[in-house]
Structures are given as C-alpha cells and as structure tokens.
Design a protein around this motif. Structure first.
Motif, PDB file in Angstrom:
ATOM      1  N   VAL A 133       0.838  -1.203   0.000  1.00 28.01           N
ATOM      2  CA  VAL A 133       0.000   0.000   0.000  1.00 28.01           C
ATOM      3  C   VAL A 133       0.874   1.254   0.000  1.00 28.01           C
ATOM      4  O   VAL A 133       0.629   2.205  -0.771  1.00 28.01           O
ATOM      5  N   MET A 134       1.880   1.293   0.858  1.00 29.58           N
ATOM      6  CA  MET A 134       2.719   2.484   0.964  1.00 29.58           C
ATOM      7  C   MET A 134       3.455   2.754  -0.338  1.00 29.58           C
ATOM      8  O   MET A 134       3.549   3.909  -0.790  1.00 29.58           O
ATOM      9  N   ARG A 135       3.982   1.714  -0.957  1.00 31.12           N
ATOM     10  CA  ARG A 135       4.725   1.922  -2.214  1.00 31.12           C
ATOM     11  C   ARG A 135       3.802   2.451  -3.314  1.00 31.12           C
ATOM     12  O   ARG A 135       4.213   3.277  -4.133  1.00 31.12           O
ATOM     13  N   LYS A 136       2.562   1.989  -3.352  1.00 34.07           N
ATOM     14  CA  LYS A 136       1.611   2.528  -4.329  1.00 34.07           C
ATOM     15  C   LYS A 136       1.387   4.017  -4.084  1.00 34.07           C
ATOM     16  O   LYS A 136       1.358   4.821  -5.019  1.00 34.07           O
ATOM     17  N   LEU A 137       1.234   4.387  -2.817  1.00 35.71           N
ATOM     18  CA  LEU A 137       0.989   5.790  -2.483  1.00 35.71           C
ATOM     19  C   LEU A 137       2.212   6.661  -2.754  1.00 35.71           C
ATOM     20  O   LEU A 137       2.073   7.834  -3.149  1.00 35.71           O
ATOM     21  N   PHE A 138       3.415   6.121  -2.560  1.00 33.61           N
ATOM     22  CA  PHE A 138       4.631   6.899  -2.792  1.00 33.61           C
ATOM     23  C   PHE A 138       4.749   7.371  -4.241  1.00 33.61           C
ATOM     24  O   PHE A 138       5.514   8.294  -4.538  1.00 33.61           O
ATOM     25  N   THR A 139       4.010   6.741  -5.173  1.00 35.88           N
ATOM     26  CA  THR A 139       4.072   7.168  -6.570  1.00 35.88           C
ATOM     27  C   THR A 139       3.423   8.521  -6.795  1.00 35.88           C
ATOM     28  O   THR A 139       3.648   9.169  -7.828  1.00 35.88           O
ATOM     29  N   GLY A 140       2.589   8.949  -5.854  1.00 37.63           N
ATOM     30  CA  GLY A 140       1.873  10.203  -6.029  1.00 37.63           C
ATOM     31  C   GLY A 140       0.597  10.069  -6.839  1.00 37.63           C
ATOM     32  O   GLY A 140      -0.113  11.062  -7.052  1.00 37.63           O
ATOM     33  N   ARG A 141       0.301   8.854  -7.277  1.00 40.24           N
ATOM     34  CA  ARG A 141      -0.934   8.633  -8.029  1.00 40.24           C
ATOM     35  C   ARG A 141      -2.093   8.317  -7.084  1.00 40.24           C
ATOM     36  O   ARG A 141      -1.876   7.825  -5.977  1.00 40.24           O
ATOM     37  N   GLN A 142      -3.310   8.571  -7.534  1.00 42.12           N
ATOM     38  CA  GLN A 142      -4.479   8.187  -6.746  1.00 42.12           C
ATOM     39  C   GLN A 142      -4.619   6.670  -6.789  1.00 42.12           C
ATOM     40  O   GLN A 142      -4.541   6.052  -7.842  1.00 42.12           O
ATOM     41  N   ILE A 143      -4.829   6.077  -5.616  1.00 44.52           N
ATOM     42  CA  ILE A 143      -4.952   4.623  -5.573  1.00 44.52           C
ATOM     43  C   ILE A 143      -6.173   4.218  -4.749  1.00 44.52           C
ATOM     44  O   ILE A 143      -6.658   4.964  -3.889  1.00 44.52           O
ATOM     45  N   SER A 144      -6.659   3.037  -5.045  1.00 43.10           N
ATOM     46  CA  SER A 144      -7.630   2.348  -4.192  1.00 43.10           C
ATOM     47  C   SER A 144      -7.106   0.937  -3.983  1.00 43.10           C
ATOM     48  O   SER A 144      -6.465   0.360  -4.877  1.00 43.10           O
ATOM     49  N   HIS A 145      -7.350   0.402  -2.806  1.00 42.75           N
ATOM     50  CA  HIS A 145      -6.803  -0.920  -2.465  1.00 42.75           C
ATOM     51  C   HIS A 145      -7.795  -1.623  -1.545  1.00 42.75           C
ATOM     52  O   HIS A 145      -8.251  -1.053  -0.554  1.00 42.75           O
ATOM     53  N   ARG A 146      -8.134  -2.859  -1.895  1.00 40.06           N
ATOM     54  CA  ARG A 146      -8.963  -3.686  -1.017  1.00 40.06           C
ATOM     55  C   ARG A 146      -8.237  -5.003  -0.832  1.00 40.06           C
ATOM     56  O   ARG A 146      -8.220  -5.850  -1.729  1.00 40.06           O
ATOM     57  N   GLY A 147      -7.609  -5.145   0.310  1.00 38.45           N
ATOM     58  CA  GLY A 147      -6.830  -6.330   0.581  1.00 38.45           C
ATOM     59  C   GLY A 147      -7.391  -7.115   1.745  1.00 38.45           C
ATOM     60  O   GLY A 147      -8.498  -6.852   2.235  1.00 38.45           O
ATOM     61  N   GLN A 148      -6.605  -8.064   2.207  1.00 36.52           N
ATOM     62  CA  GLN A 148      -7.034  -8.904   3.332  1.00 36.52           C
ATOM     63  C   GLN A 148      -7.127  -8.103   4.621  1.00 36.52           C
ATOM     64  O   GLN A 148      -8.005  -8.353   5.461  1.00 36.52           O
ATOM     65  N   TYR A 149      -6.235  -7.127   4.785  1.00 36.59           N
ATOM     66  CA  TYR A 149      -6.170  -6.389   6.053  1.00 36.59           C
ATOM     67  C   TYR A 149      -6.483  -4.898   5.924  1.00 36.59           C
ATOM     68  O   TYR A 149      -6.881  -4.276   6.910  1.00 36.59           O
TER      69      TYR A 149
END
Length: 318
Positions: A133-149
């Motif tokens: 999750v953090m690495r996706k956010l570090f890109t500066g792009r808008q993200i959505s994430h639905r994971g196990q936790y």
C-alpha cells in the motif's frame, strides 16, 4: 564501504535532548542518524516516548544528515496510508535523505488502541500488505486498495517523495529475514547474525544493504557503566519473543528481574576501552553491514561523542 551513524533512542531521551544529540553526532563525525519509533518506553526508568514524526521534522531543520526509522510498525497503531503520508513528508523535508525502516512491531506499542495482538505469521502478512500500500501511495498517483487487512479508497499523496523512498525491513528470525529479502529494499537487524543475513540474501536480498546497530555505555568507570546499562536497557537481554508479546513497561520490568548484571556486563560494551568499542562496531563491518548505528546509553553523551570523534571512528576509518 560501511558508514557509521548515531542511534537516537526516543525511549530514553526528551525531544530537546535528542536534537542536541543529533547536533553532537554530526560534529563528532557520524554521517547519518537512526531514530526509534515507540509509543511506550521499555521501562519507566527510560521514561520518554516522543512522537517520531515530530522528531524527524525537527531533525530536518537541525542537521543535514540522512535519517532512518529503526523501526516503524505501519500495521496497527498507524494505518499504512497514514504512515506513507508521514514518511513521504519526512522524505521531502530531508531532501530525499530519509529511509523508512519497518517491522512487525511489539505489543508494547501496537496494542494501545485495544486491537488484538496477532501471532507473527499474521503480522508478517499485514506488514507485506502495508508495504505494498505504501509503495503505491509513494508514486503520487491516486490509488484504491482492497486487501485482506487494509482498505484504501481514492487516496493520493499530493506531497509525494521526489524519488524512490527506500523501505528496509526488520528481520530478527529466519522467517522475518526471508520476508525482508523478498519485499524489502534492505535488511534491518540489530546483531551481526550471519545466518539471518544469509537467509536475507538467499530470499532476494543479494545486492541490498544490511543495516543495524548496537548500544554501548561509554564511561571512564566501567562498573558505573554496567550499572547504567543494567538499569536502563536490561530488556535487550530478554530471550525469545518476550520483546514482541509483553504489553506494558510494567511487564518488562517484571521480566527484567531475571536479567542479571553479569549478563549485561557480558553483552553490552561498557567503559572507556577504545579497543573494545572499536571491536564491537567492527564485528558489524566484518559481517557485511553497510550502515552501523551506535547509541550511547545514559546521560554522559559529551564524553561518548568526544571519544568516538577522537578515537573510535578514526580507528574504524569513519
């Protein structure tokens, strides 16, 4: 080539003392800083626990050294999205000289919101997802994430890191070392453990840095130094998983009654023998560590920094 840094222990010192130590460390020739991330100290004798993110902001204005957290747990007390924002801002404040050290945490710090404290395997899964999750956010792009936790919806870091922000993973056992090799940009381990380093390398850590450090107690009176280390940091000699599962400083104080003064004297470099200090740090160099952080136990920082500036660091080539 190994670089030598100073370890700032948030458990033991006030914010003002930590800033003073950072300035002294730079003047003494240390080339980087590490800082702990704790909600509680290990025992009441240590007596402090400033918020690491406030401290990093202050450090960015006080000195021009790189800073790493040793280590942050981005899974329970702080959601990984919030941790990512804090780390990204830290990276910008430090002009890219920030690295995020992460680990599976301790109940001492992470149970404070009343959450269940999971077993290691579950915590490791949580950490792996948190790093994703953090690495996706570090890109500066808008993200959505639905994971196990974790769930993240329409999140974007508008103040993102300018460049890749390294995420180094703590590994104190075989499973953790392998996880660090698989998902980390480097390994954090506090002892020169060749087996752990080998597992890290074999699991994907070849060519990645190994980072760690040690606490010492410099004092011209060795017996006084041992007493200081035994009073403030007996917890480092506790066996097995106790450091991960005990929930309060009071529990650590109870468990530490089993740690003898002799154990501390044998495990911690105490006194003013330059060769002992050089040898303790050199063990990490010989084990292949790229970064070694040394922290002084107790209040006598002036003598420590003078000794390391004039004798210990020069002997190490630092």
């Amino acid at each position: 080539m190994t670089s030598f840094g100073y370890f700032l222990a948030c458990e033991e010192f006030t914010p003002g003392q930590l800033l003073d130590q950072a300035r002294r460390a730079r003047a003494a020739g240390f080339s980087r800083l590490a800082i702990s991330d704790h909600f509680h100290p290990w025992n009441d004798a240590q007596g402090n626990s400033p918020l690491v993110w406030s401290m990093i902001g202050a450090l960015s204005q006080a000195v021009d050294l790189p800073v790493i957290t040793l280590v942050t747990c981005p899974t329970m007390r702080l959601h990984p999205a919030v941790t990512a924002q804090a780390a990204a801002t830290s990276s910008r404040l430090l002009d890219g000289r920030f690295a995020l050290g992460v680990g599976t945490g301790e109940a001492l710090n992470e149970h404070v919101l009343g959450d269940r404290w999971p077993p290691f395997d579950e915590r490791a899964e949580m950490l792996e997802e948190a790093v994703e999750v953090m690495r996706k956010l570090f890109t500066g792009r808008q993200i959505s994430h639905r994971g196990q936790y974790y769930t993240v919806e329409n999140a974007r870091l508008y103040t993102a890191p300018h460049a890749r922000l390294p995420v180094h993973v703590s590994g104190f056992g075989p499973k953790a070392a392998e996880l660090a090799g698989r998902i980390g940009d480097g390994l954090v381990t506090m002892g020169p453990d060749q087996e752990a380093i080998g597992r890290f390398r074999d699991a994907g850590g070849e060519g990645k840095p190994v980072i760690g450090g040690l606490k010492v107690c410099w004092d011209e009176d060795r017996e006084k130094a041992v007493d200081t280390a035994h009073r403030l940091w007996p917890t480092e000699q506790l066996p097995g998983e106790l450091n991960q599962i005990l929930p309060t400083p009071a529990h650590f104080e109870q468990a530490s009654q089993l740690v003898t003064r002799r154990q501390v004297a044998e495990a911690v470099t105490c006194g003013d023998d330059v060769e002992e200090h050089v040898g303790a740090v050199r063990a990490y160099v010989d084990a292949g560590f790229e970064e070694v952080y040394v922290g002084q136990i107790g209040p006598d920082n002036e003598a420590f920094f003078a000794a390391y500036r004039d004798k210990v660091l020069p002997a190490l080539g630092g």
